[in-house]
Design a protein around this motif. Structure first.
Motif, PDB file in Angstrom:
ATOM      1  N   GLY A   1      17.951 -10.471-107.524  1.00 16.55           N
ATOM      2  CA  GLY A   1      18.787 -10.954-106.438  1.00 16.55           C
ATOM      3  C   GLY A   1      19.569  -9.833-105.780  1.00 16.55           C
ATOM      4  N   LEU A   2      19.889 -10.017-104.470  1.00 17.80           N
ATOM      5  CA  LEU A   2      20.656  -9.016-103.734  1.00 17.80           C
ATOM      6  C   LEU A   2      21.427  -9.701-102.612  1.00 17.80           C
ATOM      7  CD1 LEU A   2      21.373  -6.034-103.073  1.00 17.80           C
ATOM      8  CD2 LEU A   2      19.329  -5.979-101.634  1.00 17.80           C
ATOM      9  N   ALA A   3      22.665 -10.099-102.892  1.00 23.17           N
ATOM     10  CA  ALA A   3      23.582 -10.614-101.858  1.00 23.17           C
ATOM     11  C   ALA A   3      22.926 -11.660-100.955  1.00 23.17           C
ATOM     12  CB  ALA A   3      24.111  -9.456-101.021  1.00 23.17           C
ATOM     13  N   GLY A   4      22.336 -12.672-101.550  1.00 19.90           N
ATOM     14  CA  GLY A   4      21.719 -13.732-100.767  1.00 19.90           C
ATOM     15  C   GLY A   4      20.277 -13.470-100.414  1.00 19.90           C
ATOM     16  N   ALA A   5      19.805 -12.258-100.661  1.00 17.49           N
ATOM     17  CA  ALA A   5      18.401 -11.926-100.435  1.00 17.49           C
ATOM     18  C   ALA A   5      17.721 -11.724-101.788  1.00 17.49           C
ATOM     19  CB  ALA A   5      18.274 -10.674 -99.573  1.00 17.49           C
ATOM     20  N   THR A   6      16.442 -11.405-101.760  1.00 15.14           N
ATOM     21  CA  THR A   6      15.662 -11.214-102.969  1.00 15.14           C
ATOM     22  C   THR A   6      14.913  -9.896-102.891  1.00 15.14           C
ATOM     23  OG1 THR A   6      15.330 -13.612-103.138  1.00 15.14           O
ATOM     24  CG2 THR A   6      13.892 -12.210-104.458  1.00 15.14           C
ATOM     25  N   VAL A   7      14.936  -9.138-103.971  1.00 12.19           N
ATOM     26  CA  VAL A   7      14.140  -7.920-104.082  1.00 12.19           C
ATOM     27  C   VAL A   7      12.953  -8.235-104.984  1.00 12.19           C
ATOM     28  CG1 VAL A   7      14.069  -5.514-104.831  1.00 12.19           C
ATOM     29  CG2 VAL A   7      16.157  -6.442-103.791  1.00 12.19           C
ATOM     30  N   ILE A   8      11.754  -8.008-104.469  1.00 11.32           N
ATOM     31  CA  ILE A   8      10.525  -8.314-105.200  1.00 11.32           C
ATOM     32  C   ILE A   8       9.737  -7.022-105.391  1.00 11.32           C
ATOM     33  CG2 ILE A   8       8.374  -9.633-105.207  1.00 11.32           C
ATOM     34  CD1 ILE A   8       9.776 -11.631-103.310  1.00 11.32           C
ATOM     35  N   GLN A   9       9.431  -6.716-106.623  1.00  5.38           N
ATOM     36  CA  GLN A   9       8.613  -5.536-106.915  1.00  5.38           C
ATOM     37  C   GLN A   9       7.255  -5.976-107.420  1.00  5.38           C
ATOM     38  OE1 GLN A   9      10.192  -1.903-108.870  1.00  5.38           O
ATOM     39  NE2 GLN A   9       8.628  -2.250-110.441  1.00  5.38           N
ATOM     40  N   LEU A  10       6.217  -5.375-106.864  1.00  6.16           N
ATOM     41  CA  LEU A  10       4.847  -5.658-107.281  1.00  6.16           C
ATOM     42  C   LEU A  10       4.203  -4.369-107.769  1.00  6.16           C
ATOM     43  CD1 LEU A  10       5.386  -7.284-104.312  1.00  6.16           C
ATOM     44  CD2 LEU A  10       3.330  -8.431-105.122  1.00  6.16           C
ATOM     45  N   GLN A  11       3.507  -4.460-108.878  1.00 12.28           N
ATOM     46  CA  GLN A  11       2.802  -3.302-109.405  1.00 12.28           C
ATOM     47  C   GLN A  11       1.348  -3.661-109.650  1.00 12.28           C
ATOM     48  OE1 GLN A  11       4.823  -1.094-112.425  1.00 12.28           O
ATOM     49  NE2 GLN A  11       3.003   0.035-113.061  1.00 12.28           N
TER      50      GLN A  11
END
Length: 230
Positions: A164-174
């Motif tokens: 999570g990031l201040a109402g947004a979402t951080v998505i990491q794909l590998q």
């Protein structure tokens, strides 16, 4: 996640190519994919309750347009058209139970991987992954994801981590080869930022960002400040 720098359309019979005229790009949010300061791709994305419609243009004139529809955030259909000045390739994908039915320039029946999350998106069109990715709970690390690439006719196997990031979402794909991509997605499902980190000599690091000075760019800059502070 790899940017399609060398994407070359298949040679098709003229009669088949004539059945797939170029589409106009949809009206929507605009972003660009860059390596360094060079613009590689321009993206336009429109989202609705039913799905995602998007288009991209490459500097050499390659154009791609795609429409996807979803049932409870699972892909129901994906319709893509790739065009150059003299070639067009159209592909349609429909979910039929536990299989994908591919038609258009190629016909095939493709089994859907069992007991794993999955999505459909061609390379360079990551916006079509977002509805499926948003179903993954915050704090999830390393969950498997299978992505069907209609143009390439293959499944890519990825792992996904969601923060999570201040109402947004951080998505990491590998990827299985170790290539890493990261997205910042707003609470409304807008793919605001993307980056792909180079692995090996055949890839380039790139980033996908809103048009400079736009409201989406202002939102992104605020989120990046918060991300650096965490």
């Amino acid at each position: 996640m790899r940017i399609p720098l060398t994407l070359a359309l298949l040679a098709l019979p003229a009669a088949l190519a004539a059945q797939a005229p170029a589409r106009t790009l949809p009206r929507g949010d605009t972003s660009v994919t860059m390596t360094g300061e060079k613009v590689l791709l321009t993206h336009v994305v429109a989202r609705s309750r039913e799905g995602v419609e998007s288009g991209l243009e490459r500097e050499d004139g390659l154009q791609g347009t795609a429409r996807s529809e979803f049932d409870q955030d699972l892909p129901r259909s994906y319709d893509v058209l790739w065009t150059t000045a003299d070639t067009s390739i159209a592909l349609q994908v429909q979910r039929r139970g536990g299989r994908l039915q591919v038609s258009g320039a190629r016909t095939a029946t493709v089994p859907i991987p069992r007991n794993t999350r999955w999505a459909i998106a061609d390379l360079g069109m990551d916006e079509h992954l977002i509805p499926a990715l948003r179903t993954i709970p915050l704090g999830t690390q390393g969950v498997p994801l299978a992505v069907f690439r209609p143009y390439s006719d293959r499944w890519d196997r990825l792992t996904v981590t969601v923060l999570g990031l201040a109402g947004a979402t951080v998505i990491q794909l590998q990827s299985e080869s170790g290539e890493v991509g990261r997205f910042i997605v707003t609470e409304r499902g807008d793919l605001l930022y993307g980056e792909s980190l180079a692995v090996g000599a055949d890839t380039l690091s790139s980033r996908r960002v809103p048009r400079a000075g736009s409201r989406r760019d202002e939102r992104l800059q605020d989120l990046l400040v918060l991300a650096r502070a965490q």
